[in-house]
Design an enzyme around this catalytic site. Structure first.
Site, PDB file in Angstrom:
ATOM      1  N   ALA A  26      56.593  74.379  -8.105  1.00 46.68           N
ATOM      2  CA  ALA A  26      56.352  75.728  -8.438  1.00 46.68           C
ATOM      3  C   ALA A  26      55.493  76.043  -7.539  1.00 46.68           C
ATOM      4  CB  ALA A  26      55.828  75.668  -9.541  1.00 46.68           C
ATOM      5  N   ARG A 123      61.699  64.177  -2.561  1.00 45.32           N
ATOM      6  CA  ARG A 123      63.268  64.533  -2.263  1.00 45.32           C
ATOM      7  C   ARG A 123      63.936  63.258  -2.538  1.00 45.32           C
ATOM      8  NH1 ARG A 123      60.843  68.110   1.472  1.00 45.32           N
ATOM      9  NH2 ARG A 123      61.871  70.428   0.995  1.00 45.32           N
ATOM     10  N   CYS A 162      71.650  60.345   3.375  1.00 44.63           N
ATOM     11  CA  CYS A 162      72.747  59.807   4.571  1.00 44.63           C
ATOM     12  C   CYS A 162      72.256  59.997   5.768  1.00 44.63           C
ATOM     13  CB  CYS A 162      73.941  60.795   4.188  1.00 44.63           C
ATOM     14  SG  CYS A 162      75.038  60.365   2.809  1.00 44.63           S
ATOM     15  N   CYS A 174      45.543  50.255  19.823  1.00 46.47           N
ATOM     16  CA  CYS A 174      44.618  50.331  21.033  1.00 46.47           C
ATOM     17  C   CYS A 174      44.750  51.818  21.540  1.00 46.47           C
ATOM     18  CB  CYS A 174      45.580  49.314  22.038  1.00 46.47           C
ATOM     19  SG  CYS A 174      47.238  49.783  22.325  1.00 46.47           S
TER      20      CYS A 174
END
Lengths: 650, 352
Positions: A26, A123, A162, A174
């Site tokens: 939202a 997601r 995918c 380093c």
């Protein structure tokens, strides 16, 4: 005869009023999306967001006002929408979508799920849940002026996972500890320093000079020898900062004596680096700060010009004072919290931000880089992605149009649509592209997904497998792992406490070796992954594992249709939560920015949930690389871009 | 008398803490200078239907100095459902007036005003108090007149409408619109001389350094843009690459002029018939085939679709922001959106 209800055919309008949809998020896209949905005629909407409102949201998340700062986004969004559409049936959840309560059954309640997220972990998770429930998912993302929308339907289109997505940039130890060459290296160092002094200790976030720097010797055996030597050497310079702190017995005076600490970090350590002369043969050597001399320069007057206060760049004296002040403030904050307390870095917490600004700038000065303003450092340290209302408005409009196609049964009309900053050579500002079919060897949506992972079975902990590989890399939330050893040995159980004893053991302790196979299940996501183990003893320094088949991390590739697909997958898209600098790397200076505290793993998130008062930054829309880098100006026609001139689509 | 000059005077005053906090994410995108220019700009917005509400929201959130909402129409049951600024209890009130409160809440730092007059009755000097004028739901004649007036005074003019699944925006930023573009600084790589030892890492020039380049763009009037001649061979050959929405716009503007309103679902049959008739007339007058707009075009241009308003309002809003802040290349001079296809094109109509 077409019967219209407003602009829509009656049948479509009716199905809109009846169906249930889920909006995940939202925030920027979410507010615009909720508004579009109710105005279009959707009646039954559920919205979930774990975040609370911040003042920086108000330039675009228009359902919120200043008086709402601190409140739940989902809740206030619902209330605001009801103001202009009281008949809408909205359910708001102030919660994380990754909570196991939102299982496949929950998702099956909906005809359609629309993401309005800003981070990849969520997601990935929603992607899997929608695949498991076989519900269409509309994905979207924005960054600055750019945006994109796409549709994911099991079996018909690619799923979100995918295509491999670029993982977040990290830098080798380093570079951070010995040879920074860019401001970002110094900023990462400053954040590490914060954690070493005030926060959660992390062995991957060491700030002291690194004697095992591969550059110090061209002979790998030498490097080995040095590393071993540093372990044995009692020289205070060569132990970790946290250990040094411990060695002083956490003597507040000594430890946090601003001068003592500063001398150590900005003078002594630098002098030590200078003794590692191989590093400086071709580089400009760092210049240690004469701390006490700087202190004598007295109070700095801050000049305000026409810029923002935060956009000023102070001098060395100014930042040294800022450093001292912020250390003092943080020290007392830590003391107030009591024994065993830790602070969590937060870009919106002024002393924490001051600390990083000061420490990073002092280090930049030492390494001959131009110092930067607090404003600029905050962008980099906080992974802030600039955001405006109009981009989100356009994308949210496109989401609803795709939703209408799906609900009309016209999924084949759905497209991936890219929003550009400027029109392409074919005059397109909005570029629709055909959706791709699922990838045959997708490790999520293929019928029997499988991956191969290279690691050292003798020094990879079970805990690391769980957290860094299965959760972080492969996006699982609650993995269960069985070894395919004929006995079905359970290595990791998602049930709390059941396999905790295994966490501190090595994989080899369970007989896992080269060629072993692990069956990994995430029952919440209804996802099974077969992991093939390849034992490898010469992974690069700082690299804990490698996934075979992953593209090696490179500098941003030249714009191409492929990369463009991943462009605006969301604000947090490139700030993948890889808390370590252990991602595989081919070249030092091509690596990935360290992940941010803004994006901890779900376990840490639960802790934050309980700590109340503490603001949830987790899914605040911050992340990744500057959108300037992603501009897709003057693009050639993408391979699958529609071109009405040439191909008759209708 | 208000004197307009080429560069919008930006206020040298300091941005307040409150503004800096609220506008942080957009200042990080377009810079403080742009934000200051926005802050010094007054905008007139005509029409508070679906598209108007979207533009209002976008400009208020962006932080302009003032926004005047001008609309003489009354709130009907339908208009309550059409936009998100008007409360459901506002029936019978004036649309601009009814939108005022929620519009102001979007950003208390902007001066939002409501004006209930008919735009046709406004004297010339009314328009001169603004840096930009945005016309939605207006007749062709009015848009042409206002555009002509404003261009003389270096006031930026924008027009936009949504018809069902289709929408457009037009801009006239004057004959000489100056702006800047931010480009990355080009860094020449140094050649590495030595071959022994590990690869050296030299302190790099900050890769994020940029430079501002000044540019100018020239725009034609709406009148000229709409009166393109299609009878010559050159125009005919470019027809294939011309968005049909340009012609759809002509048809819909003619409908609006003839009927004094837009096509309405309640009179679908009659309106559809009229639309097809107008299509034939308009295209014939242009010397073009009426097949340019297929028979079913009528199905998709009734009412204002909320998501289409959001898309067009977003693009239009951003064009206004760009023009006022004088930053980034403006779209020249039309944007057409087809909500069925999801395609959005920018195209130029006018003299070369």
């Amino acid at each position: 005869m077409v019967q219209l209800v407003g602009s829509l055919r009656k049948e479509l309008a009716d199905s809109l009023s009846a169906c249930r949809v889920l909006v995940v998020g939202a925030g920027g896209i979410g507010c615009e999306l909720l508004k579009n949905l109710v105005l279009t005629g959707f009646k039954n909407i559920e919205v979930i967001d774990l975040d609370i409102i911040d003042v920086s949201n108000l330039n675009r998340q228009f359902l919120f006002q200043k008086k709402h700062v601190g409140k739940s986004k989902a809740q206030v969004a619902k209330e605001s929408v009801l103001q202009f559409c009281p008949t809408a049936n909205i359910t708001a959840y102030h919660d994380s979508i990754m909570n196991p309560e939102y299982n496949v059954e929950f998702f099956r309640n909906f005809m359609l799920v629309m993401n309005a997220l800003d981070n990849r972990a969520a997601r990935n998770h929603v992607n899997r849940m929608c695949l498991a429930a076989d519900i269409p998912l509309i994905e979207s993302g924005t960054a600055g002026y750019l945006g994109q929308v796409t549709v994911i339907k099991k079996g018909l289109t690619e799923c979100y996972e995918c295509q491999p997505k670029p993982t977040q940039k990290t830098f080798p130890g380093c570079t951070i500890r010995n040879t920074p060459s860019e401001p970002i290296h110094c900023i990462v160092w400053a954040k590490y320093l914060f954690n070493q002094l005030f926060g959660e200790e992390d062995a991957d976030q060491e700030v002291s000079p690194d004697t095992a720097d591969p550059e110090l010797s061209w002979n790998p055996a030498d490097t080995e020898a040095r590393a071993t030597a540093s372990d044995q050497d009692g020289d205070i310079k060569r132990v970790s900062t946290k250990d040094w702190a411990r060695s002083t017995g956490y003597d507040a005076v000594k430890l946090f004596n601003k001068d003592c600490l500063s001398e150590s970090l900005f003078k002594d350590d630098i002098q030590y680096l200078l003794t590692m002369d191989k590093l400086w043969k071709k580089r400009k050597a760092p210049l240690p700060l004469d701390w006490l001399e700087i202190q004598k320069l007295g109070k700095i007057l801050e000049v305000t010009g026409t810029g923002l206060k935060d956009q000023q760049v102070l001098g060395v004296a100014g930042y040294s004072q800022l450093f001292s002040r912020s250390v003092e403030t943080l020290r007392s904050m830590l003391a107030d919290k009591g024994d065993g307390a830790e602070l969590v870095w937060d870009k919106d917490d002024p002393p924490a931000m001051d600390f990083v600004t000061a420490a990073a700038n002092l280090r930049m000065h030492i390494f001959s880089m131009n110092m930067k303003s607090r404003f600029d450092i905050k962008s980099m340290a906080g992974n802030i992605i600039p955001a405006i209302a109009t981009t989100n408005a356009v994308i949210a409009g496109l989401i609803v149009l795709e939703a209408l196609k799906i609900l009309s049964g016209d999924v084949e009309q759905c497209r991936t649509i890219f929003l550009n900053k400027q029109p392409n050579p074919r005059k397109k500002l909005l570029v629709p592209c055909a959706l791709d079919p699922p990838s045959a060897n997708c490790y999520v949506c293929a019928s029997k997904p499988e991956v191969t992972v290279k690691l050292n079975v003798h020094n990879t902990l079970v805990l690391a497998l769980q957290d860094k590989i299965l959760k972080e890399k492969f996006g699982m939330v609650a993995p269960d792992v069985q070894i395919e050893d004929g006995k079905g040995t359970i290595l990791i159980s998602s049930e709390e406490g059941e396999t905790e004893a295994n966490n501190s053991k090595f994989l080899s302790d369970f007989g896992i070796r080269h060629g072993s196979r692990l069956q990994v299940d995430d029952f919440l996501q209804d996802y099974t992954l077969l992991v093939n183990v390849i034992h490898c003893e010469d992974l690069e320094k700082d690299v804990e594992f490698e996934v075979v088949g992953d593209a090696p991390d490179k500098a941003p590739t030249p714009p191409s249709a492929q990369e463009d697909k991943n462009v605006a997958n969301g604000n947090k898209d490139s700030a993948e939560p890889s808390t370590s600098s252990k991602a595989p790397a081919e070249q030092d200076d091509v690596l990935i920015v360290d992940s941010d505290e803004e994006e901890p793993s779900s376990s840490t998130m639960d802790v934050r949930m309980e700590s109340g008062g503490h603001k949830r930054k987790l899914h605040d829309a911050e992340t990744g690389e500057a959108s300037a880098k992603r501009q897709r100006l003057d693009q050639p026609l993408a391979a699958d871009e529609e071109d009405d001139d040439i191909i008759a689509l209708d | 008398q208000f004197e307009m000059i080429d560069m919008i005077e930006k206020e040298e005053s300091i941005i307040s803490e409150e503004e800096a906090a609220q506008y942080d994410r957009q200042i990080r995108l377009w810079g403080l200078d742009a934000q200051k220019r926005l802050r010094g700009s007054r905008v007139l917005l005509v029409g508070l239907r679906g598209l108007g509400a979207e533009v209002a929201k976008n400009l208020i959130l962006a932080g302009v100095k003032g926004l005047t909402l001008l609309d003489h129409e009354q709130v009907t049951e339908e208009s309550c459902r059409a936009q998100f600024l008007i409360p459901v209890t506002a029936q019978g009130q004036n649309r601009a007036q009814a939108s005022l409160e929620r519009a102001q809440y979007l950003n208390p730092m902007v001066e939002v005003k409501a004006d209930t007059d008919r735009v046709e009755t406004k004297p010339d000097k009314f328009f001169l108090q603004f840096e930009a004028v945005c016309l939605t739901g207006c007749s062709r004649d009015l848009m042409v007149r206002v555009d002509q007036l404003c261009a003389q005074h270096n006031i930026k003019v924008f027009c936009g409408d949504v018809f069902g699944y289709h929408g457009y925006m037009f801009s006239d930023l004057g004959q000489e619109h100056n702006y800047v573009e931010e480009k990355p600084k080009v860094v020449k790589p140094k050649t590495d001389e030595s071959n022994d030892g590990p690869e050296a890492k030299k302190p790099k020039v900050d890769p994020n350094e940029t430079t501002m380049i000044k540019k100018t763009a020239s725009f034609c009037s709406l009148k000229v843009a709409l009166e393109v001649d299609w009878t010559n061979e050159k125009a005919k050959s470019s027809l294939k690459r011309t968005p049909v929405d340009y012609f759809l716009l002509h048809v819909l503007l003619k409908f609006r002029t003839d009927k004094g309103r837009d096509p309405h679902p309640e009179s679908f049959e009659a309106d559809a018939t009229l639309l097809r008739q107008i299509r034939d007339d308009v295209l014939e007058a242009m010397g073009l085939s009426s097949e340019l707009l297929p028979h079913d075009f009528v199905s998709y241009c009734f009412s204002e679709m909320a998501p289409v308003c959001a898309v067009v309002g977003g693009v239009l809003g951003q064009e206004v922001v760009k023009a006022l802040s004088q930053r980034d290349a403006p779209h020249k001079n039309f944007f057409f959106f087809d909500g069925m296809k999801g395609s959005g094109v920018v195209d130029y109509f006018g003299p070369k």
